[in-house]
Design a protein around this motif. Structure first.
Motif, PDB file in Angstrom:
ATOM      1  N   VAL A 172    -124.191   9.340 100.843  1.00 29.43           N
ATOM      2  CA  VAL A 172    -123.837   8.461  99.731  1.00 29.43           C
ATOM      3  C   VAL A 172    -122.537   7.738 100.079  1.00 29.43           C
ATOM      4  O   VAL A 172    -121.529   8.384 100.384  1.00 29.43           O
ATOM      5  N   VAL A 173    -122.573   6.418 100.052  1.00 26.07           N
ATOM      6  CA  VAL A 173    -121.374   5.593 100.236  1.00 26.07           C
ATOM      7  C   VAL A 173    -120.865   5.215  98.850  1.00 26.07           C
ATOM      8  O   VAL A 173    -121.594   4.594  98.062  1.00 26.07           O
ATOM      9  N   PHE A 174    -119.615   5.586  98.543  1.00 28.49           N
ATOM     10  CA  PHE A 174    -119.053   5.381  97.209  1.00 28.49           C
ATOM     11  C   PHE A 174    -118.000   4.284  97.229  1.00 28.49           C
ATOM     12  O   PHE A 174    -117.088   4.286  98.063  1.00 28.49           O
ATOM     13  N   PHE A 175    -118.123   3.342  96.257  1.00 26.73           N
ATOM     14  CA  PHE A 175    -117.134   2.291  96.045  1.00 26.73           C
ATOM     15  C   PHE A 175    -116.470   2.520  94.688  1.00 26.73           C
ATOM     16  O   PHE A 175    -117.151   2.615  93.660  1.00 26.73           O
ATOM     17  N   TYR A 176    -115.150   2.597  94.666  1.00 21.32           N
ATOM     18  CA  TYR A 176    -114.431   2.869  93.424  1.00 21.32           C
ATOM     19  C   TYR A 176    -114.215   1.582  92.630  1.00 21.32           C
ATOM     20  O   TYR A 176    -114.355   0.462  93.141  1.00 21.32           O
ATOM     21  N   GLY A 177    -113.818   1.776  91.353  1.00 21.19           N
ATOM     22  CA  GLY A 177    -113.514   0.656  90.484  1.00 21.19           C
ATOM     23  C   GLY A 177    -112.034   0.310  90.482  1.00 21.19           C
ATOM     24  O   GLY A 177    -111.243   0.878  91.227  1.00 21.19           O
ATOM     25  N   GLY A 178    -111.676  -0.627  89.599  1.00 19.98           N
ATOM     26  CA  GLY A 178    -110.300  -1.099  89.510  1.00 19.98           C
ATOM     27  C   GLY A 178    -110.206  -2.591  89.332  1.00 19.98           C
ATOM     28  O   GLY A 178    -109.203  -3.210  89.707  1.00 19.98           O
ATOM     29  N   SER A 179    -111.277  -3.211  88.774  1.00 17.69           N
ATOM     30  CA  SER A 179    -111.291  -4.654  88.476  1.00 17.69           C
ATOM     31  C   SER A 179    -111.089  -5.521  89.707  1.00 17.69           C
ATOM     32  O   SER A 179    -110.596  -6.649  89.609  1.00 17.69           O
ATOM     33  N   TRP A 180    -111.438  -4.999  90.883  1.00 14.28           N
ATOM     34  CA  TRP A 180    -111.321  -5.717  92.155  1.00 14.28           C
ATOM     35  C   TRP A 180    -109.869  -6.054  92.503  1.00 14.28           C
ATOM     36  O   TRP A 180    -109.634  -6.856  93.407  1.00 14.28           O
ATOM     37  N   ASN A 181    -108.902  -5.452  91.786  1.00 18.51           N
ATOM     38  CA  ASN A 181    -107.504  -5.729  92.109  1.00 18.51           C
ATOM     39  C   ASN A 181    -106.664  -4.470  92.282  1.00 18.51           C
ATOM     40  O   ASN A 181    -105.452  -4.561  92.448  1.00 18.51           O
ATOM     41  N   SER A 182    -107.281  -3.295  92.231  1.00 18.27           N
ATOM     42  CA  SER A 182    -106.540  -2.051  92.446  1.00 18.27           C
ATOM     43  C   SER A 182    -107.500  -0.968  92.911  1.00 18.27           C
ATOM     44  O   SER A 182    -108.721  -1.096  92.768  1.00 18.27           O
ATOM     45  N   GLY A 183    -106.929   0.105  93.444  1.00 11.61           N
ATOM     46  CA  GLY A 183    -107.730   1.243  93.868  1.00 11.61           C
ATOM     47  C   GLY A 183    -107.458   1.644  95.297  1.00 11.61           C
ATOM     48  O   GLY A 183    -107.005   0.837  96.119  1.00 11.61           O
ATOM     49  N   SER A 184    -107.703   2.918  95.569  1.00 11.82           N
ATOM     50  CA  SER A 184    -107.510   3.454  96.907  1.00 11.82           C
ATOM     51  C   SER A 184    -108.486   4.605  97.117  1.00 11.82           C
ATOM     52  O   SER A 184    -108.725   5.404  96.207  1.00 11.82           O
ATOM     53  N   ARG A 185    -109.010   4.694  98.309  1.00 11.91           N
ATOM     54  CA  ARG A 185    -109.964   5.769  98.595  1.00 11.91           C
ATOM     55  C   ARG A 185    -109.323   7.137  98.429  1.00 11.91           C
ATOM     56  O   ARG A 185    -110.007   8.108  98.087  1.00 11.91           O
ATOM     57  N   SER A 186    -108.010   7.244  98.630  1.00 15.21           N
ATOM     58  CA  SER A 186    -107.337   8.531  98.510  1.00 15.21           C
ATOM     59  C   SER A 186    -107.366   9.065  97.087  1.00 15.21           C
ATOM     60  O   SER A 186    -107.200  10.269  96.869  1.00 15.21           O
ATOM     61  N   ASP A 187    -107.568   8.175  96.092  1.00 12.86           N
ATOM     62  CA  ASP A 187    -107.644   8.616  94.702  1.00 12.86           C
ATOM     63  C   ASP A 187    -108.948   9.336  94.390  1.00 12.86           C
ATOM     64  O   ASP A 187    -109.069   9.963  93.336  1.00 12.86           O
ATOM     65  N   TYR A 188    -109.930   9.243  95.280  1.00 10.59           N
ATOM     66  CA  TYR A 188    -111.270   9.706  94.947  1.00 10.59           C
ATOM     67  C   TYR A 188    -111.731  10.867  95.818  1.00 10.59           C
ATOM     68  O   TYR A 188    -112.924  11.023  96.077  1.00 10.59           O
ATOM     69  N   ALA A 189    -110.769  11.698  96.214  1.00  9.34           N
ATOM     70  CA  ALA A 189    -111.149  12.918  96.928  1.00  9.34           C
ATOM     71  C   ALA A 189    -112.061  13.784  96.069  1.00  9.34           C
ATOM     72  O   ALA A 189    -112.957  14.461  96.589  1.00  9.34           O
ATOM     73  N   PHE A 190    -111.876  13.746  94.747  1.00  9.65           N
ATOM     74  CA  PHE A 190    -112.715  14.571  93.871  1.00  9.65           C
ATOM     75  C   PHE A 190    -114.170  14.121  93.913  1.00  9.65           C
ATOM     76  O   PHE A 190    -115.083  14.935  93.718  1.00  9.65           O
TER      77      PHE A 190
END
Length: 297
Positions: free
Chosen positions: A76-94
């Motif tokens: 599974v390849v996961f893309f996080y949210g953030g209105s296309w102006n914020s976010g980091s993969r490190s936030d989604y270790a969970f």
């Protein structure tokens, strides 16, 4: 992103266990996602971080491999949210831990954000990340023929566009048919005219192109979809976006299931994948069930 999480958690009251977590968040100098990740064990996976899939500093991804990974595990390849102006993969270790704990190889990808780029360049990044996974994930016990996309909020939009509009994967030598399916959590799939001021410049408002909308790219050959939303989402209308896209997919003969949960909101829907908040909604169970038993057309 931390601010959005604070708003989401602040709206979720009514049970002792959640109140206790909120109290911890209030006392902690960390962001809510840092707390979630701190409460997430790392015994279920091995992680390879910061793999480049392009030349830009934002074009990197992390791979979470189950400790007891079987050969040819689903991916599974996961893309996080953030209105296309914020976010980091490190936030989604969970998220990586949640999927890996169920025997799934998880890939959490960064992509370029506004103001560095606007639509559609972040979709090009997503396609390049998928191409890297198709080529290299076998090195991490993953099966490139058993590949899914998943995203939350604007990340669900990215997943939807890659799955529905063949232009982006075609540019890297792939097609939507190379995906077994895709999963959207609280995704915006039909959002013109744009109301969110932070999102307007990303899509060239007021001249936002109709082809930027996932709902306009539905076709009979699209991969199966699992669409999940918070019933009382006040950021992305669930009836118009999740319900509308699910209906259009089914009308085209594409297997699509839409689910709605009362307890989470827009932000805590993805947070319910984490171990501390899984009682909010069975989102992880639904995702795992979809991956293990993907419907066929």
């Amino acid at each position: 992103m931390a601010g959005l999480f604070r708003q989401g958690f602040g709206a979720m009251l009514g049970s002792l266990w959640l109140l206790a977590l909120l109290a911890l968040l209030a006392l902690c100098a960390c962001s809510p996602v840092q707390v979630l990740n701190a409460l997430t064990p790392d015994s279920s996976y091995s992680k390879t971080a910061g793999i480049a899939y392009g030349d830009d500093s934002r074009q990197k991804l992390d791979v979470y491999v189950p400790r007891t990974a079987l050969p040819d595990a689903p991916v599974v390849v996961f893309f996080y949210g953030g209105s296309w102006n914020s976010g980091s993969r490190s936030d989604y270790a969970f998220v990586g831990e949640a999927l890996a704990s169920k025997g799934i190889v998880a890939v959490v990808a960064d992509y370029r954000l506004y103001p560095q780029v606007r639509y559609p360049l972040f979709l090009q990044d997503g396609a390049r990340a998928v191409a890297w996974v198709r080529t290299h994930i076998v090195e991490f016990s993953g099966n490139p023929q058993n590949l899914y996309l998943m995203g939350h909020s604007s990340g669900a939009y990215n997943a939807a566009m890659l799955a529905l509009d063949g232009e982006w994967l075609a540019a890297v030598g792939l097609a939507p048919t190379d995906l077994r399916g895709w999963i959207g959590l609280a995704g915006p799939y039909d959002f013109l005219p744009i109301k969110n001021p932070a999102v307007r410049p990303v899509f060239f408002w007021p001249d936002s192109p109709p082809q930027s909308q996932p709902i306009n790219h539905v076709s009979r050959g699209a991969p199966p979809a699992l669409l999940i939303a918070a019933r009382e989402d006040d950021l992305v209308n669930p009836a118009r976006n999740t319900g509308g896209l699910a209906d259009k997919l089914r009308a085209a003969g594409v297997p699509a299931q839409d689910l709605y949960y009362a307890r989470p909101n827009h932000i805590t829907l993805v947070a319910s994948l984490s171990r501390p908040l899984r009682r909010l909604a069975p989102v992880l169970d639904q995702v795992v069930g979809f991956v293990r038993h993907t419907p066929t057309q």
